[in-house]
Write a protein that holds these residues in place. Structure first.
Motif, PDB file in Angstrom:
ATOM      1  N   LEU A 169      -4.798   1.180  -7.051  1.00 24.18           N
ATOM      2  CA  LEU A 169      -4.249   0.731  -5.781  1.00 24.18           C
ATOM      3  C   LEU A 169      -4.322  -0.795  -5.663  1.00 24.18           C
ATOM      4  O   LEU A 169      -3.347  -1.446  -5.292  1.00 24.18           O
ATOM      5  CB  LEU A 169      -5.008   1.395  -4.627  1.00 24.18           C
ATOM      6  CG  LEU A 169      -4.513   1.161  -3.220  1.00 24.18           C
ATOM      7  CD1 LEU A 169      -3.078   1.625  -3.048  1.00 24.18           C
ATOM      8  CD2 LEU A 169      -5.416   1.871  -2.230  1.00 24.18           C
ATOM      9  N   ALA A 170      -5.458  -1.361  -6.028  1.00 24.15           N
ATOM     10  CA  ALA A 170      -5.615  -2.819  -5.981  1.00 24.15           C
ATOM     11  C   ALA A 170      -4.635  -3.509  -6.923  1.00 24.15           C
ATOM     12  O   ALA A 170      -4.017  -4.512  -6.557  1.00 24.15           O
ATOM     13  CB  ALA A 170      -7.046  -3.196  -6.331  1.00 24.15           C
TER      14      ALA A 170
ATOM     15  N   ILE B 231      -8.229   7.852  -3.522  1.00 24.03           N
ATOM     16  CA  ILE B 231      -9.355   7.137  -2.908  1.00 24.03           C
ATOM     17  C   ILE B 231     -10.102   7.999  -1.895  1.00 24.03           C
ATOM     18  O   ILE B 231     -11.174   7.625  -1.439  1.00 24.03           O
ATOM     19  CB  ILE B 231      -8.917   5.800  -2.261  1.00 24.03           C
ATOM     20  CG1 ILE B 231      -7.899   6.017  -1.174  1.00 24.03           C
ATOM     21  CG2 ILE B 231      -8.397   4.843  -3.315  1.00 24.03           C
ATOM     22  CD1 ILE B 231      -7.553   4.760  -0.391  1.00 24.03           C
ATOM     23  N   THR B 232      -9.567   9.174  -1.572  1.00 25.36           N
ATOM     24  CA  THR B 232     -10.246  10.084  -0.641  1.00 25.36           C
ATOM     25  C   THR B 232     -10.970  11.212  -1.356  1.00 25.36           C
ATOM     26  O   THR B 232     -11.583  12.055  -0.703  1.00 25.36           O
ATOM     27  CB  THR B 232      -9.238  10.702   0.345  1.00 25.36           C
ATOM     28  OG1 THR B 232      -8.333  11.563  -0.369  1.00 25.36           O
ATOM     29  CG2 THR B 232      -8.461   9.622   1.089  1.00 25.36           C
TER      30      THR B 232
ATOM     31  N   ALA C 228      -2.861   7.372  -6.397  1.00 20.68           N
ATOM     32  CA  ALA C 228      -3.895   6.386  -6.100  1.00 20.68           C
ATOM     33  C   ALA C 228      -4.229   6.395  -4.609  1.00 20.68           C
ATOM     34  O   ALA C 228      -5.394   6.283  -4.228  1.00 20.68           O
ATOM     35  CB  ALA C 228      -3.441   4.996  -6.530  1.00 20.68           C
ATOM     36  N   ARG C 229      -3.214   6.559  -3.765  1.00 15.98           N
ATOM     37  CA  ARG C 229      -3.463   6.609  -2.327  1.00 15.98           C
ATOM     38  C   ARG C 229      -4.269   7.844  -1.950  1.00 15.98           C
ATOM     39  O   ARG C 229      -5.155   7.780  -1.109  1.00 15.98           O
ATOM     40  CB  ARG C 229      -2.149   6.554  -1.547  1.00 15.98           C
ATOM     41  CG  ARG C 229      -1.498   5.173  -1.651  1.00 15.98           C
ATOM     42  CD  ARG C 229      -0.239   5.067  -0.835  1.00 15.98           C
ATOM     43  NE  ARG C 229       0.846   5.764  -1.521  1.00 15.98           N
ATOM     44  CZ  ARG C 229       1.765   6.500  -0.928  1.00 15.98           C
ATOM     45  NH1 ARG C 229       1.764   6.652   0.376  1.00 15.98           N
ATOM     46  NH2 ARG C 229       2.721   7.072  -1.626  1.00 15.98           N
TER      47      ARG C 229
ATOM     48  N   ALA D 149      -8.785   5.342  -8.762  1.00 12.43           N
ATOM     49  CA  ALA D 149      -7.715   5.243  -7.771  1.00 12.43           C
ATOM     50  C   ALA D 149      -7.751   3.887  -7.063  1.00 12.43           C
ATOM     51  O   ALA D 149      -6.705   3.273  -6.847  1.00 12.43           O
ATOM     52  CB  ALA D 149      -7.835   6.372  -6.754  1.00 12.43           C
ATOM     53  N   ALA D 150      -8.934   3.418  -6.715  1.00 12.82           N
ATOM     54  CA  ALA D 150      -9.054   2.122  -6.047  1.00 12.82           C
ATOM     55  C   ALA D 150      -8.584   1.000  -6.964  1.00 12.82           C
ATOM     56  O   ALA D 150      -7.913   0.063  -6.516  1.00 12.82           O
ATOM     57  CB  ALA D 150     -10.498   1.885  -5.605  1.00 12.82           C
ATOM     58  N   ASP D 151      -8.920   1.075  -8.258  1.00 16.08           N
ATOM     59  CA  ASP D 151      -8.456   0.070  -9.215  1.00 16.08           C
ATOM     60  C   ASP D 151      -6.927   0.068  -9.305  1.00 16.08           C
ATOM     61  O   ASP D 151      -6.301  -0.993  -9.313  1.00 16.08           O
ATOM     62  CB  ASP D 151      -9.058   0.315 -10.599  1.00 16.08           C
ATOM     63  CG  ASP D 151     -10.534  -0.003 -10.676  1.00 16.08           C
ATOM     64  OD1 ASP D 151     -11.055  -0.685  -9.767  1.00 16.08           O
ATOM     65  OD2 ASP D 151     -11.175   0.448 -11.643  1.00 16.08           O
TER      66      ASP D 151
ATOM     67  N   ARG E  23     -12.360   8.201  -7.424  1.00 21.26           N
ATOM     68  CA  ARG E  23     -12.162   7.197  -6.370  1.00 21.26           C
ATOM     69  C   ARG E  23     -12.098   5.798  -6.962  1.00 21.26           C
ATOM     70  O   ARG E  23     -11.275   4.982  -6.553  1.00 21.26           O
ATOM     71  CB  ARG E  23     -13.299   7.265  -5.344  1.00 21.26           C
ATOM     72  CG  ARG E  23     -13.166   8.368  -4.342  1.00 21.26           C
ATOM     73  CD  ARG E  23     -14.107   8.172  -3.157  1.00 21.26           C
ATOM     74  NE  ARG E  23     -15.469   7.819  -3.525  1.00 21.26           N
ATOM     75  CZ  ARG E  23     -16.446   8.689  -3.781  1.00 21.26           C
ATOM     76  NH1 ARG E  23     -16.206   9.983  -3.705  1.00 21.26           N
ATOM     77  NH2 ARG E  23     -17.659   8.269  -4.085  1.00 21.26           N
ATOM     78  N   GLU E  24     -12.956   5.520  -7.932  1.00 20.69           N
ATOM     79  CA  GLU E  24     -12.960   4.193  -8.550  1.00 20.69           C
ATOM     80  C   GLU E  24     -11.664   3.930  -9.309  1.00 20.69           C
ATOM     81  O   GLU E  24     -11.084   2.851  -9.193  1.00 20.69           O
ATOM     82  CB  GLU E  24     -14.153   4.064  -9.497  1.00 20.69           C
ATOM     83  CG  GLU E  24     -14.305   2.682 -10.068  1.00 20.69           C
ATOM     84  CD  GLU E  24     -15.556   2.548 -10.920  1.00 20.69           C
ATOM     85  OE1 GLU E  24     -15.526   1.720 -11.848  1.00 20.69           O
ATOM     86  OE2 GLU E  24     -16.539   3.238 -10.654  1.00 20.69           O
TER      87      GLU E  24
ATOM     88  N   ILE F 239       0.843  -1.204   0.000  1.00 17.65           N
ATOM     89  CA  ILE F 239       0.000   0.000   0.000  1.00 17.65           C
ATOM     90  C   ILE F 239       0.871   1.244   0.000  1.00 17.65           C
ATOM     91  O   ILE F 239       0.638   2.181  -0.772  1.00 17.65           O
ATOM     92  CB  ILE F 239      -0.943  -0.001   1.216  1.00 17.65           C
ATOM     93  CG1 ILE F 239      -2.009  -1.092   1.056  1.00 17.65           C
ATOM     94  CG2 ILE F 239      -1.611   1.361   1.402  1.00 17.65           C
ATOM     95  CD1 ILE F 239      -2.817  -1.361   2.307  1.00 17.65           C
TER      96      ILE F 239
END
Length: 67
Positions: free
Chosen positions: A43-44, A28-29, A24-25, A39-41, A36-37, A17
């Motif tokens: 990050l994952a 997500i905020t 990306a970190r 960034a979450a993709d 956010r989507e 992480i």
């Protein structure tokens, strides 16, 4: 009989992480749902690459020891 892949340690996930792209970190905020989507993709994907790429180089029965 199938073997299950070893579970990553919490320290491995934390490291993944923290070494993920900064955008990306932070992303997500964001208040924008699309950002956010994305960034979450990202990050994952970064976590999966970092945590499970390590497992491909070692045999499933071999202990992972820190260097």
């Amino acid at each position: 009989m199938s073997r299950l892949a070893p579970q990553p340690a919490p320290a491995d996930l934390s490291s993944a992480i923290l070494s993920a792209p900064g955008w990306a970190r932070v992303g997500i905020t964001m208040p924008d749902a699309r950002m956010r989507e994305r960034a979450a993709d990202a990050l994952a994907q970064s976590i999966l690459e970092q945590v499970f790429e390590q497992d491909r180089t070692a045999h499933a029965d071999q202990l992972r020891l820190p260097l």
